[in-house]
Scaffold this motif. Structure first.
Motif, PDB file in Angstrom:
ATOM      1  N   ILE A   7       0.821  -1.226   0.000  1.00 14.59           N
ATOM      2  CA  ILE A   7       0.000   0.000   0.000  1.00 14.59           C
ATOM      3  C   ILE A   7       0.854   1.275   0.000  1.00 14.59           C
ATOM      4  O   ILE A   7       0.394   2.333  -0.427  1.00 14.59           O
ATOM      5  N   LEU A  70       0.527  -8.033  -3.545  1.00 19.65           N
ATOM      6  CA  LEU A  70       1.614  -7.483  -4.357  1.00 19.65           C
ATOM      7  C   LEU A  70       2.941  -7.966  -3.768  1.00 19.65           C
ATOM      8  O   LEU A  70       3.185  -7.794  -2.575  1.00 19.65           O
ATOM      9  N   PRO A  72       6.920  -7.505  -3.750  1.00 16.62           N
ATOM     10  CA  PRO A  72       7.874  -6.480  -4.195  1.00 16.62           C
ATOM     11  C   PRO A  72       8.834  -7.010  -5.255  1.00 16.62           C
ATOM     12  O   PRO A  72       9.143  -8.193  -5.282  1.00 16.62           O
ATOM     13  N   LEU A 106      -1.235  -9.326  -8.137  1.00 17.74           N
ATOM     14  CA  LEU A 106      -0.598  -8.496  -9.175  1.00 17.74           C
ATOM     15  C   LEU A 106       0.535  -9.282  -9.812  1.00 17.74           C
ATOM     16  O   LEU A 106       1.598  -9.458  -9.212  1.00 17.74           O
ATOM     17  N   PHE A 144       5.174  -0.800 -16.837  1.00 20.13           N
ATOM     18  CA  PHE A 144       4.641   0.393 -16.158  1.00 20.13           C
ATOM     19  C   PHE A 144       5.170   1.674 -16.834  1.00 20.13           C
ATOM     20  O   PHE A 144       6.390   1.830 -16.991  1.00 20.13           O
TER      21      PHE A 144
END
Ligand SMILES: NC(=O)c1ccc[n+]([C@@H]2O[C@H](COP(=O)([O-])OP(=O)(O)OC[C@H]3O[C@@H](n4cnc5c(N)ncnc54)[C@H](OP(=O)(O)O)[C@@H]3O)[C@@H](O)[C@H]2O)c1
Length: 290
Positions: A7, A70, A72, A106, A144
């Motif tokens: 988050i 998610l 990392p 994700l 991204f």
């Protein structure tokens, strides 16, 4: 209540903001509890845990209607991807014990690729989580647009950016993290059975030349892009401290050679709304902040 990992990062923050806007309760799952303060002020419950702590993750996922998972980035994994295997096992244990209503994981474009590369980490985790019986969506975004944050300083200062994506006129599936967060929050609030894959890219595919041209328009100065010669990548990545440069190099090869692609190709992917220009403008403003 929805539990959101990552988050304090790009995508997880967007997921949480979208859920809060939809008047959902959010449990902020943070690594460093002091970073949860901002989320507590927005009305979130805050729980601190490492992504590799099964017991704490179980507490974080308990009683959640949905969980956003998610993992990392690890740009320098061991050759046998043991770190991803360990994380996958931990996540599976925690999800099995907590049994949240549904999960959005994700993942990445190319998670189905059979050639080993950096993204194999997501292939491994998808396979392990695929053994769970609860509803899971594997959300596979493209490259991204925020990866261009590295380009802001060179574009501004020298008018030259570097690209590992080649050739420079090859369109690449890219996506803004704002779109990923919005779509992930929407998916979490849906109901579905079993496992599904959602592939996500931006409104149109982007070439490295377009990135340079967009910077030029926003900065009001000429900007060009240069391809970083492939034969220099290994020594360059090693000089940056990377022990095992092969997975990253093979990932870049995969984009450039076209074997990192959506399973359902461009025709089958969901499309985001946020344009490259919007993302680059935000990155430039962020860079200028003192
Ligand atoms: N970049 C791309 O083009 C691309 C494309 C497809 C998929 N992806 C995937 O997207 C993910 C990265 O998303 P992002 O850009 O939103 O990440 P990000 O901004 O780098 O944020 C990473 C988040 O993970 C947290 N974190 C780091 N280490 C942790 C640990 N040991 N335990 C628990 N939490 C930890 C961070 O917390 P702190 O604030 O405490 O550090 C932060 O909230 C990766 O899985 C990557 O493979 C990336």
């Amino acid at each position: 209540m929805f539990a959101v990992t990552g988050i304090t990062g790009n995508v997880g923050g967007q997921v949480a903001r979208n859920l809060l806007t939809a008047n959902q309760r959010v449990r902020a799952v943070v690594r460093d509890i002091s970073k949860g303060e901002a989320w507590a002020q927005r009305g979130c419950d805050v729980l601190g845990t490492d992504i590799n702590d099964a017991a704490m993750l179980t507490s974080a996922f308990k009683e959640a209607e949905g969980v956003f998972v998610l993992v990392p980035s690890n740009f320098d994994p061991s050759p046998d991807f043991r770190e991803a295997r360990a994380t996958a096992a931990t996540l599976r244990t925690a999800l099995e014990a907590a049994r949240p209503g549904r999960v959005v994981y994700l993942s990445t474009i190319g998670a189905q690729a059979t050639q080993s590369n950096l993204l194999t980490q997501h292939t491994i985790i998808e396979q392990v989580l695929g053994g769970l019986s609860m509803p899971i969506t594997f959300l596979r975004p493209g490259w991204f647009m925020e990866n261009s944050s590295w380009d802001v300083a060179p574009a501004t200062q020298n008018g030259v950016i570097s690209s590992f994506l080649q050739p420079l006129d090859k369109p690449v599936p890219m996506i803004a993290t704002a779109d990923i967060g919005r779509v992930a929050a929407e998916l979490l609030q849906e109901t579905w059975k079993g496992h599904r894959v959602v592939e996500l890219e931006g409104p149109h595919r982007v070439t490295p030349n377009e990135i340079a041209d967009t910077f030029a328009g926003l900065l009001g100065r000429p900007v060009r892009v240069e391809a970083v010669p492939r034969e220099t990548w290994e020594s360059l990545f090693k000089s940056q401290g990377m022990k095992n440069a092969t997975p990253r190099i093979r990932m870049l090869d995969g984009f450039n050679e076209g074997w990192i692609e959506f399973e359902s190709a461009e025709a089958g992917s969901r499309k985001g709304k946020v344009a490259l220009e919007t993302v680059l403008q935000t990155l430039i403003i962020r860079e200028r902040k003192p």
